[in-house]
Scaffold this active site. Structure first.
Site, PDB file in Angstrom:
ATOM      1  N   ASP A  37      76.324 -10.494  56.058  1.00 16.72           N
ATOM      2  CA  ASP A  37      77.206 -11.436  55.382  1.00 16.72           C
ATOM      3  C   ASP A  37      76.639 -11.902  54.054  1.00 16.72           C
ATOM      4  O   ASP A  37      75.453 -11.766  53.794  1.00 16.72           O
ATOM      5  CB  ASP A  37      77.397 -12.678  56.264  1.00 16.72           C
ATOM      6  CG  ASP A  37      78.443 -12.455  57.334  1.00 16.72           C
ATOM      7  OD1 ASP A  37      79.153 -11.444  57.248  1.00 16.72           O
ATOM      8  OD2 ASP A  37      78.525 -13.301  58.251  1.00 16.72           O
ATOM      9  N   LYS A  59      81.412 -12.083  52.144  1.00 16.70           N
ATOM     10  CA  LYS A  59      82.664 -12.744  51.816  1.00 16.70           C
ATOM     11  C   LYS A  59      82.501 -13.496  50.509  1.00 16.70           C
ATOM     12  O   LYS A  59      82.519 -14.710  50.481  1.00 16.70           O
ATOM     13  CB  LYS A  59      83.054 -13.662  52.966  1.00 16.70           C
ATOM     14  CG  LYS A  59      83.384 -12.859  54.215  1.00 16.70           C
ATOM     15  CD  LYS A  59      83.531 -13.732  55.410  1.00 16.70           C
ATOM     16  CE  LYS A  59      83.790 -12.873  56.642  1.00 16.70           C
ATOM     17  NZ  LYS A  59      83.611 -13.636  57.864  1.00 16.70           N
ATOM     18  N   MET A 177      81.651 -25.800  55.672  1.00 14.55           N
ATOM     19  CA  MET A 177      82.773 -25.209  54.926  1.00 14.55           C
ATOM     20  C   MET A 177      83.758 -26.280  54.467  1.00 14.55           C
ATOM     21  O   MET A 177      84.941 -26.012  54.377  1.00 14.55           O
ATOM     22  CB  MET A 177      83.526 -24.190  55.806  1.00 14.55           C
ATOM     23  CG  MET A 177      82.645 -23.087  56.329  1.00 14.55           C
ATOM     24  SD  MET A 177      83.552 -21.909  57.327  1.00 14.55           S
ATOM     25  CE  MET A 177      83.745 -22.809  58.852  1.00 14.55           C
TER      26      MET A 177
HETATM   27  N1  SAH Z   1      76.984 -19.728  61.317  1.00 17.87           N
HETATM   28  C1  SAH Z   1      76.614 -20.554  60.204  1.00 17.87           C
HETATM   29  C2  SAH Z   1      77.793 -21.253  59.603  1.00 17.87           C
HETATM   30  C3  SAH Z   1      78.824 -20.332  59.003  1.00 17.87           C
HETATM   31  S1  SAH Z   1      80.099 -21.185  58.194  1.00 17.87           S
HETATM   32  C4  SAH Z   1      75.541 -21.533  60.652  1.00 17.87           C
HETATM   33  O1  SAH Z   1      75.256 -21.653  61.846  1.00 17.87           O
HETATM   34  O2  SAH Z   1      74.924 -22.140  59.785  1.00 17.87           O
HETATM   35  C5  SAH Z   1      79.486 -21.225  56.544  1.00 17.87           C
HETATM   36  C6  SAH Z   1      79.141 -22.651  56.163  1.00 17.87           C
HETATM   37  O3  SAH Z   1      77.839 -22.969  56.632  1.00 17.87           O
HETATM   38  C7  SAH Z   1      79.070 -22.891  54.683  1.00 17.87           C
HETATM   39  O4  SAH Z   1      80.348 -23.115  54.128  1.00 17.87           O
HETATM   40  C8  SAH Z   1      78.228 -24.138  54.616  1.00 17.87           C
HETATM   41  O5  SAH Z   1      78.977 -25.278  54.947  1.00 17.87           O
HETATM   42  C9  SAH Z   1      77.250 -23.901  55.749  1.00 17.87           C
HETATM   43  N2  SAH Z   1      75.990 -23.325  55.266  1.00 17.87           N
HETATM   44  C10 SAH Z   1      75.443 -22.161  55.631  1.00 17.87           C
HETATM   45  N3  SAH Z   1      74.244 -21.989  55.028  1.00 17.87           N
HETATM   46  C11 SAH Z   1      74.040 -23.085  54.280  1.00 17.87           C
HETATM   47  C12 SAH Z   1      72.988 -23.511  53.427  1.00 17.87           C
HETATM   48  N4  SAH Z   1      71.891 -22.767  53.237  1.00 17.87           N
HETATM   49  N5  SAH Z   1      73.105 -24.693  52.809  1.00 17.87           N
HETATM   50  C13 SAH Z   1      74.182 -25.460  52.994  1.00 17.87           C
HETATM   51  N6  SAH Z   1      75.208 -25.114  53.776  1.00 17.87           N
HETATM   52  C14 SAH Z   1      75.132 -23.936  54.427  1.00 17.87           C
END
Ligand code: SAH
Length: 499
Positions: A37, A59, A177
């Site tokens: 991803d 994405k 998100m």
């Molecule tokens: N499976 C992932 C989440 C996927 S949805 C998890 O467990 O973290 C994607 C969202 O995750 C992004 O829109 C943001 O809100 C958050 N996100 C993922 N990585 C991030 C990061 N390094 N810093 C801030 N937000 C993050």
């Protein structure tokens, strides 16, 4: 055996490569295919088996995005294409936290494909932690809730959140998100009675060298996002715990925070400088410009009988020698009775992996040391075989003129970079060059198309500097021809830029 590959749904963690699990790394190192991803950092992609097929289903908001149904199909397809293979499905954070990992797993079950889940550290908890915000805290928050700020209801296209319940919830609210919809979310929460003064924090690109925390309150949320230009990926955390961040924000702004640097040294030499630049806060993309390959010559293995001593001068030499020996249908028994020499401890250790103990290792671990040691032995020097790479200098042969040398591997310029690495390099701030050949190879692989590759370079030595200039780079050159001096120069350069 089903004759199908096995799929691993792996969580890559929030960004910092150190937050990938050991299990995740172990699987990536042997994967045949990696389907990854957008949020997965280049450093983690760098852990993947170099021979793996790398499939970007990233994405990117601006790019064509691979639909979830297509990703599901791809996984099933790869399991078929790689019987008994390892298919790594690498996702940001944890695969089952808003990662659609469940949908992928259901598809695999339906297709009769074996799978395993390797949980990851979710951004929901780790990103606040890197901003010094505990998601729960005695006396402040006894629960925390992780919410998607993205999912629309099918009936009316509105966010399918129960704002009434959320507004009443006393725990910490963590939105993933949610940046694009945060103005709306904040207004709805206030309408439903949540205190407009509730503190909140937006944490952007958490745990990476680009991490940024912006604080606000519920009533200033929307305006703050616009004013500070908060962009995804970011999480929003709401509640009293946010205040703790003022005292607990531990992640320092380092001299190289927010800088992405390309290191062009060969992997083995790169780790030292990579570690130092990383410690100063930089994101380092290791891009060796040379690679080693076993030479495909058919040695006359029968002539091994003519030698009593085999001397190895590198781990590459050891690996290439045995790979070819085995490919020719022999095994270690052909070495029975022979003495084995190694240039140093690392090569010695590699030989041990093949079940072979060294008889001779020089005190000083150099070609010269090895040459002198072997030359001093009361044996027929024509019965010594040197197993080396094509770029090995003549030190050994000069000290042992009667010995025979077999070139068992070649060092060649890298011909091309995988797509993900190209992209990572294109987005870098600068390149680090330690030799003229690194400059030449880099420019051959990544031609200086306008705006594509970084134009700033940090060089060791005047020769390297002039090669980089010739190719149109701006150059900053270390005072001394050492890595320490170069690292110091890089830190000074960016300190000056910030001033
Ligand atoms: N499976 C992932 C989440 C996927 S949805 C998890 O467990 O973290 C994607 C969202 O995750 C992004 O829109 C943001 O809100 C958050 N996100 C993922 N990585 C991030 C990061 N390094 N810093 C801030 N937000 C993050």
């Amino acid at each position: 055996m089903s004759g199908l590959g096995k799929v691993y749904l792996i969580g890559a963690g929030p960004g910092d490569p150190g937050l990938l699990t050991l299990r995740g790394k172990e699987i990536l190192e042997k994967a045949d295919v990696v389907v990854y991803d957008r949020l997965v950092s280049p450093a983690i992609l760098g852990f993947c088996n170099q021979k793996a097929k790398m499939v970007d289903v990233g994405k990117m908001p601006t790019h064509h995005k691979v639909k979830q149904s297509e990703i599901n199909k791809l996984l099933v397809q790869f399991a078929g294409e790689f019987p008994a293979g390892i298919i790594a499905r690498l996702k940001g954070g944890d695969p089952f936290v808003f990662g659609r990992g469940g949908e992928e797993a259901l598809e695999l079950v339906a297709a009769g494909i074996e799978f395993e889940v390797v949980p990851g550290i979710t951004s929901a908890i780790s990103v606040p932690a890197y901003a010094g915000i505990p998601v729960s805290h005695r006396g402040i928050a006894t629960s925390f809730h992780i919410i998607t700020g993205h999912e629309k209801a099918e009936s009316n296209g509105e966010l399918s959140l129960d704002f009434e319940t959320l507004a009443k919830c006393p725990g910490t609210l963590i939105f993933l998100m949610g940046i694009a919809n945060m103005d709306f979310i904040a207004r709805r929460l206030m309408e439903c009675g949540k205190d407009p003064k509730t503190p909140l924090a937006f944490i952007e690109k958490g745990t990476t060298p680009y991490q940024r925390t912006v604080t606000a309150t519920l009533e200033t949320a929307g305006a703050t996002i616009v004013r500070e230009n908060v962009t995804a990926p970011a999480i929003t955390i709401m509640g009293g715990v946010v205040e703790l961040g003022k005292s607990l924000a531990w992640k320092k702004n380092l001299p190289l925070s927010g800088k992405r640097l390309v290191v062009t040294r060969a992997a083995k030499q790169a780790s030292g400088i990579t570690a130092r630049l990383t410690a100063l806060g930089a994101e380092v993309i290791e891009t060796p410009m040379i690679e080693t390959r076993a030479v495909d010559v058919n040695f006359d293995w029968a002539t091994l009988a003519n030698f009593d001593i085999l001397a190895f001068t590198s781990t590459n030499g050891v690996e290439s020698f045995f790979r070819q020996l085995f490919a020719a249908g022999f095994d270690v028994r052909v070495l029975a009775g022979k003495k084995i020499a190694s240039v140093g401890k690392i090569t010695e250790k590699k030989l041990l992996e093949y079940g072979i103990r060294c008889d001779y290792v020089p005190e000083d671990h150099t070609g010269e040391g090895l040459g002198k040691l072997l030359a001093s032995l009361p044996v027929d020097h024509s019965r010594i075989l040197l197993l080396q790479g094509n770029l090995a200098d003549d030190t050994l042969l000069k000290l042992l003129p009667q010995a025979t040398r077999w070139v068992v591997y070649e060092t060649l310029p890298v011909a091309e970079l995988p797509e993900w690495k190209r992209e990572a390099v294109a987005g870098a701030d600068a390149v680090v060059f330690a030799s003229t050949s690194a400059v030449e190879n880099f420019c051959a692989v990544i031609p200086a198309e306008a705006g594509i590759s970084p134009r700033t370079s940090f060089c060791i030595g005047r020769m390297t500097e002039s090669a980089a200039r010739k190719h149109g780079f701006d150059t900053v050159t270390s005072d001394e021809t050492t890595m320490d001096s170069l690292v110091k120069k890089i830190a000074e350069y960016y300190a000056g830029e910030g001033a």
